[in-house]
Design a protein around this motif. Structure first.
Motif, PDB file in Angstrom:
ATOM      1  N   UNK A  18       0.850  -1.201   0.000  1.00 55.86           N
ATOM      2  CA  UNK A  18       0.000   0.000   0.000  1.00 55.86           C
ATOM      3  C   UNK A  18       0.878   1.240   0.000  1.00 55.86           C
ATOM      4  N   UNK A  19       0.486   2.223  -0.826  1.00 56.98           N
ATOM      5  CA  UNK A  19       1.114   3.548  -0.771  1.00 56.98           C
ATOM      6  C   UNK A  19      -0.023   4.561  -0.633  1.00 56.98           C
ATOM      7  N   UNK A  20      -0.012   5.283   0.479  1.00 57.06           N
ATOM      8  CA  UNK A  20      -1.075   6.276   0.699  1.00 57.06           C
ATOM      9  C   UNK A  20      -0.440   7.596   1.106  1.00 57.06           C
ATOM     10  N   UNK A  21      -0.789   8.661   0.408  1.00 59.29           N
ATOM     11  CA  UNK A  21      -0.209   9.972   0.746  1.00 59.29           C
ATOM     12  C   UNK A  21      -1.335  10.968   1.026  1.00 59.29           C
ATOM     13  N   UNK A  22      -1.076  11.898   1.943  1.00 54.30           N
ATOM     14  CA  UNK A  22      -2.104  12.886   2.273  1.00 54.30           C
ATOM     15  C   UNK A  22      -2.184  13.993   1.220  1.00 54.30           C
ATOM     16  N   UNK A  23      -3.377  14.531   1.038  1.00 47.70           N
ATOM     17  CA  UNK A  23      -3.546  15.748   0.237  1.00 47.70           C
ATOM     18  C   UNK A  23      -3.679  16.882   1.254  1.00 47.70           C
ATOM     19  N   UNK A  24      -2.617  17.636   1.401  1.00 50.98           N
ATOM     20  CA  UNK A  24      -2.637  18.726   2.382  1.00 50.98           C
ATOM     21  C   UNK A  24      -1.525  19.688   2.029  1.00 50.98           C
ATOM     22  N   UNK A  25      -1.740  20.969   2.327  1.00 54.97           N
ATOM     23  CA  UNK A  25      -0.736  21.953   1.939  1.00 54.97           C
ATOM     24  C   UNK A  25       0.307  22.162   3.013  1.00 54.97           C
ATOM     25  N   UNK A  26      -0.128  22.256   4.253  1.00 57.95           N
ATOM     26  CA  UNK A  26       0.817  22.543   5.322  1.00 57.95           C
ATOM     27  C   UNK A  26       0.670  21.500   6.407  1.00 57.95           C
TER      28      UNK A  26
END
Lengths: 148, 601
Positions: free
Chosen positions: B128-136
């Motif tokens: 699994x590869x999971x990355x957040x969508x977030x700016x800061x």
């Protein structure tokens, strides 16, 4: 017979006053404004015994000028001023200038027409006393200076 | 950009085709029509580049209180699977929710070893590869991009860097959309605030815009009542509070809302109950359901004049807090400052309108008590006489008075009381002239109906009418406007009754710009004017009196207090219109009334 001039700019008020005073046996004339009132005082054959005038006839000092006119014609004419309820300073002013008394038109809970009749009777009495006094003085002094 | 400590290293590839791919994908962040379209494309690209079995992206939605599947690609996605993928609310055990909570990416090559309690949604998952969508780092995670593979150790560091770059681009686009929405909301609000003259309608628009465009769930506006020094509910979107408008109130310092009003500072908390200032007096939604609370002061030139507050429901997902962000607070503060300016504006207009009338008040009270007192005195005279005529005596004594003695006294009393009522009605009309209940009406229609109702059926005065066929849409209190127009018609008929004459009534539409008569209290952006003219052949008005006829107590008629045209002027000016008399003495009067046309006319 005691002659009274009623000065008020409201027809209903004038006729109510005249009717009530006539019931007491006075002879009443009416005037509908300050000007008419002053003219009536000036032009009457004999001075009125009493003047009952409204204080405010378009001008808050109408009553004071009627008073001045009446006293000018005859210093012993008694003047009763009708004032708005609660307008004491105005009334005191007329008393200082020699009015006999004042009657507040809308004194709560009082039949002011009866009150007025009492005051008119007292004023008429004072006028009679004043005139008698003058007559006695004249008899004493041997000359007449006051109109009968 | 994100601090991606676990993914340092070179990007996926330096080959020209890979660079070209990155360039295309960056470009898409700006050019994609919608965010959904963009994210769908990124997911496909990520699946393709990393060789994943499948992938999806989910975005956090405040309204839902959790993640919503936005795009999916690769094997195994049935309609049912899409629907179910994020349906389980207690998702704390899933990798996606772990990323959403921590804001850190997860890359595992043997998922059953890394997470022993992991329950795969698809049974074939190994990596699994999971990355957040977030700016800061400290900002709420906006979403997660999740890739899965049926191979062990399927995702490399450079895969992670590539996918994170896509997620960052998506985050930028989301932030851009947010900013765009907020800007649009503020512009829209600015426009409405400067255009709406009815304060009540305006307040309702403020809470509606705050809620709909900025996706706050509930919003309420409290205005400081200068008399009681209490913050009174002026408008709300909360169902539970709407019957309380104009009733619900906070003393300054009372509860969170009262604190904001007293100190002029914002409050932003997750659970209002945890705040010692909280009192829970008036609630849009129950305390148990409230997930976030934000209140900002509304300032005018006179200081704090109100409080604007918004609420969010508690998220149904334990990991997804519905907190208001600093950006939310800034937007709400901007709205509040616009409302403050509008309040200033409205009060200024109101003051202008009232100052002239207030000046008449001292005289007003003296005059009315004098006039009313005289009427009562006369009625007392009739009563005194009636008492005398009827006489005192036992209850069963026969009456000695005649009907001829009593009838005129009763008549006099009746007349006196009727006059008294006329005076009171006039007084009331004057006082209420500026308190309007406006609705959209057509000026010609109002004029036509007044003329039909008021103009006498049989009169020595002839009537002519000339109404425009163009619509004259205005926002007016029809009852008050009719009262004003009928006063002018009645005046005209009265003044011409003796000699006969005519009354001509006209309506027409005037273009925007300065109208035919001066407008004392003008509102901005009037698209045109409705003009109503009354022209007669009566005595007219001398030049010296043209202004004075509109002042209180100016009368040339025996009846009433002389407030008639002062009432008319008060009503017309409260409509942001104007009135003037422009006739020639001896030839007739001409009353001209202009009213602003409705904004959308």
């Amino acid at each position: 017979m005691c002659r009274i001039l009623v000065v008020d700019d409201e027809e209903e008020v004038r006729s109510a006053l005249a009717r009530r005073l006539e019931r007491e046996g006075y002879k009443v004339e009416t005037a509908g404004s300050e000007l008419e009132g002053l003219a009536a005082i000036k032009e009457a054959d004999r001075p009125f015994d009493l003047v009952v005038t409204d204080m405010n006839m378009g001008d808050p000092n109408s009553g004071v000028r009627i008073l001045e006119g009446a006293v000018e014609r005859d210093v012993f004419t008694e003047v009763i001023v009708l004032t708005a309820y609660g307008n004491v300073s105005n009334a005191v002013e007329t008393m200082k200038r020699g009015a006999f008394d004042y009657v507040e038109k809308n004194l709560p809970g009082v039949d002011v027409f009866e009150l007025l009749v009492i005051k008119v009777e007292q004023a008429a009495q004072r006028r009679r006393h004043s005139l008698q006094m003058v007559r006695r003085l004249e008899t004493f002094g041997g000359r007449r200076s006051v109109p009968s | 950009m994100r601090d991606t400590t676990t993914s340092e290293g070179p990007p996926a590839s330096h080959e020209p085709t890979e660079l070209a791919r990155l360039a295309r994908l960056s470009r898409a962040a700006v050019s994609a029509r919608t965010t959904a379209e963009l994210v769908a494309r990124y997911v496909s690209e990520a699946v393709e580049v990393t060789g994943a079995t499948r992938g999806f992206a989910a975005l956090a939605e405040a309204e839902v209180g959790g993640l919503v599947l936005l795009a999916a690609d690769g094997e195994g996605w049935t309609l049912e699977a899409r629907k179910r993928r994020l349906a389980e609310r207690d998702g704390s055990a899933t990798i996606t929710s772990r990323v959403a909570i921590t804001g850190k990416p997860v890359r595992v090559g043997q998922v059953e070893h890394a997470f022993p309690d992991y329950q795969p949604f698809f049974p074939d998952i190994r990596s699994v590869l999971a990355v957040p969508i977030a700016l800061e780092p400290d900002e709420r995670v906006r979403g997660v991009v999740n890739l899965e593979s049926n191979r062990c150790d399927a995702f490399s560091e450079s895969d992670e860097a590539f996918v994170q770059a896509l997620a960052d681009l998506a985050a930028l686009r989301l932030a851009m959309d947010d900013l765009h929405d907020r800007e649009a909301a503020l512009v829209q609000m600015g426009k409405e605030l400067s255009r709406t003259s009815d304060p009540q309608a305006l307040m309702h628009r403020v809470v509606a815009i705050a809620q709909e465009v900025l996706r706050f769930e509930e919003s309420s506006l409290f205005l400081l009542d200068p008399g009681s020094r209490r913050l009174v509910l002026a408008a709300t979107r909360g169902q539970a509070l709407s019957p309380q408008v104009k009733r619900a109130a906070y003393a300054l310092g009372e509860g969170l809302t009262g604190w904001v009003g007293e100190h002029g500072q914002a409050i932003r908390v997750r659970d209002p109950r945890t705040d010692p200032r909280h009192k829970g007096l008036h609630q849009e939604i129950s305390e148990e359901e409230t997930g976030a609370f934000l209140a900002v002061p509304i300032r005018s030139s006179a200081g704090v004049v109100g409080v604007l507050r918004v609420l969010r429901r508690k998220s149904t997902s334990p990991w997804f807090p519905n907190d208001f962000t600093l950006a939310d607070e800034e937007v709400l503060a901007t709205i509040a400052s616009q409302v403050g300016a509008a309040v200033d504006n409205a009060q200024l207009t109101e003051r202008l309108l009232q100052s002239e009338r207030m000046a008449a008040w001292g005289e007003m009270s003296a005059m009315s008590s004098h006039m009313i007192g005289n009427r009562v005195f006369a009625i007392k005279g009739e009563l005194n006489e009636l008492e005398h005529v009827v006489g005192r005596g036992a209850a069963d004594d026969p009456l000695k008075a005649t009907r001829g003695q009593i009838a005129p006294l009763l008549e006099g009393m009746k007349r006196g009381i009727f006059r008294l009522e006329e005076l009171l009605a006039e007084f009331r009309d004057f006082v209420r002239a500026t308190a309007l209940t406006p609705t959209p009406v057509d000026a010609t229609e109002v004029t036509r109906s007044v003329v039909e109702e008021i103009f006498p059926k049989r009169s020595v005065v002839t009537l002519e009418t000339s109404y425009t066929e163009e619509p004259l849409p205005v926002v007016a209190d029809a009852v008050k406007l009719k009262r004003a127009l009928s006063e002018i018609i009645e005046n005209s008929v009265t003044f011409q009754e003796a000699g006969g004459g005519s009354l001509r009534v006209e309506t027409r539409r005037l273009p925007s710009g300065p109208p035919s008569v001066p407008i004392p209290v003008q509102k901005p952006g009037v698209p045109g004017w409705a003009e109503i003219r009354f022209i007669d052949e009566g005595p007219g008005v001398p030049v010296a009196d043209k202004e004075r006829i509109f002042r209180p107590f100016f009368t040339s008629r025996a009846r009433g207090m002389g407030l008639g045209l002062a009432i008319v002027k008060g009503i017309v000016e409260a409509h942001h219109g104007g009135i003037a008399e422009t006739g020639v003495e001896g030839r007739g009067a001409c009353f001209v009334i202009v009213l602003p046309l409705r904004d959308d006319a």
